[in-house]
Design a protein around this motif. Sequence first.
Motif, PDB file in Angstrom:
ATOM      1  N   GLY A 177     -27.391 -25.422  -2.378  1.00 59.61           N
ATOM      2  CA  GLY A 177     -27.992 -25.677  -1.066  1.00 59.61           C
ATOM      3  C   GLY A 177     -27.316 -24.963   0.079  1.00 59.61           C
ATOM      4  N   ASP A 178     -26.344 -24.089  -0.205  1.00 56.38           N
ATOM      5  CA  ASP A 178     -25.642 -23.361   0.861  1.00 56.38           C
ATOM      6  C   ASP A 178     -26.327 -22.012   1.071  1.00 56.38           C
ATOM      7  OD1 ASP A 178     -23.913 -22.342   2.714  1.00 56.38           O
ATOM      8  OD2 ASP A 178     -22.077 -22.781   1.572  1.00 56.38           O
ATOM      9  N   PHE A 179     -27.509 -22.066   1.700  1.00 55.76           N
ATOM     10  CA  PHE A 179     -28.324 -20.869   1.834  1.00 55.76           C
ATOM     11  C   PHE A 179     -27.708 -19.870   2.809  1.00 55.76           C
ATOM     12  CE2 PHE A 179     -31.115 -24.528   0.929  1.00 55.76           C
ATOM     13  CZ  PHE A 179     -31.434 -24.177  -0.384  1.00 55.76           C
ATOM     14  N   GLY A 180     -26.978 -20.388   3.798  1.00 58.57           N
ATOM     15  CA  GLY A 180     -26.296 -19.488   4.725  1.00 58.57           C
ATOM     16  C   GLY A 180     -25.280 -18.622   4.002  1.00 58.57           C
ATOM     17  N   LYS A 181     -24.523 -19.218   3.078  1.00 60.17           N
ATOM     18  CA  LYS A 181     -23.547 -18.459   2.302  1.00 60.17           C
ATOM     19  C   LYS A 181     -24.236 -17.436   1.415  1.00 60.17           C
ATOM     20  CE  LYS A 181     -19.855 -18.859  -1.133  1.00 60.17           C
ATOM     21  NZ  LYS A 181     -19.033 -19.781  -1.965  1.00 60.17           N
ATOM     22  N   ALA A 182     -25.332 -17.838   0.790  1.00 68.61           N
ATOM     23  CA  ALA A 182     -26.048 -16.916  -0.093  1.00 68.61           C
ATOM     24  C   ALA A 182     -26.516 -15.688   0.673  1.00 68.61           C
ATOM     25  CB  ALA A 182     -27.243 -17.632  -0.729  1.00 68.61           C
ATOM     26  N   LEU A 183     -27.098 -15.899   1.848  1.00 66.18           N
ATOM     27  CA  LEU A 183     -27.583 -14.771   2.642  1.00 66.18           C
ATOM     28  C   LEU A 183     -26.428 -13.922   3.156  1.00 66.18           C
ATOM     29  CD1 LEU A 183     -30.448 -16.547   4.610  1.00 66.18           C
ATOM     30  CD2 LEU A 183     -30.638 -15.057   2.599  1.00 66.18           C
ATOM     31  N   ARG A 184     -25.305 -14.562   3.483  1.00 67.21           N
ATOM     32  CA  ARG A 184     -24.144 -13.794   3.934  1.00 67.21           C
ATOM     33  C   ARG A 184     -23.626 -12.886   2.817  1.00 67.21           C
ATOM     34  NH1 ARG A 184     -20.854 -17.620   4.638  1.00 67.21           N
ATOM     35  NH2 ARG A 184     -19.388 -17.220   2.948  1.00 67.21           N
ATOM     36  N   LEU A 185     -23.617 -13.390   1.583  1.00 67.52           N
ATOM     37  CA  LEU A 185     -23.171 -12.577   0.455  1.00 67.52           C
ATOM     38  C   LEU A 185     -24.084 -11.378   0.248  1.00 67.52           C
ATOM     39  CD1 LEU A 185     -22.289 -15.456  -2.035  1.00 67.52           C
ATOM     40  CD2 LEU A 185     -20.667 -13.871  -0.995  1.00 67.52           C
TER      41      LEU A 185
END
Length: 223
Positions: A48-56
């Motif tokens: 659920g950490d979509f911000g982290k996924a997009l940052r990666l």
Amino acid sequence: MLPASERTLNGYRSYSPLHAQALRAFLALVPGHGHAAATAVMRAVNLGDFGKALRLVDESHARLLDDRRTLQAVEAALRDLAPVPREGGETFVGPLARSLGLRPATLRAWEKAGLISPVRDPGTGYRIYSASDVRDARLIHQLRRGGHLLEQIAPLIARIHSAGGIGPLASTVDDWHGRLSAQGRSMLRGATALNLYLDLLDGEGGQTGSSAKPGRWATASAR
């Protein structure tokens, strides 16, 4: 890399179209981002950490952009290079500096920047420049006169070393372009597959916006 699966009464895992798309997304991300980054992206999404996924994903694109800028700098530097005569032996900092019309301190600054790496005489401690060191110093001197910064010259010298010379490096530039273009296309395919997976998650009741909280898939993944 996959969301948690439901279990049948006899204990078998039950996979859905959501799991299939998660696997497609992972496999599509690997060619452009690498196995480790693709794994980290999918884990972040499933927690659920979509911000982290997009940052990666953004970080991988930034690295690709850096590689493109390095290639542009190498091409510009190669255009500025004149033939360098073959050197016949070792020399010391003073004679080399005089032959280039430089101060010895300039050669030491290039060494500190990691552009050249002369060895030290074990008895005297004097710097000894090999034939390849002299060649590199002449190349650096040419590029500096052409207005190139040390940080722009460093990747070129590294590429010359890895390619085995200026000629082999020049001949690999087209291949380098091709590899970067292929990686860019792979990233596009990975983004498409990942976006389809995020759309499916939204359809399952999750929210993949920037303010989303871990949903039921994240909770299930933790069990």
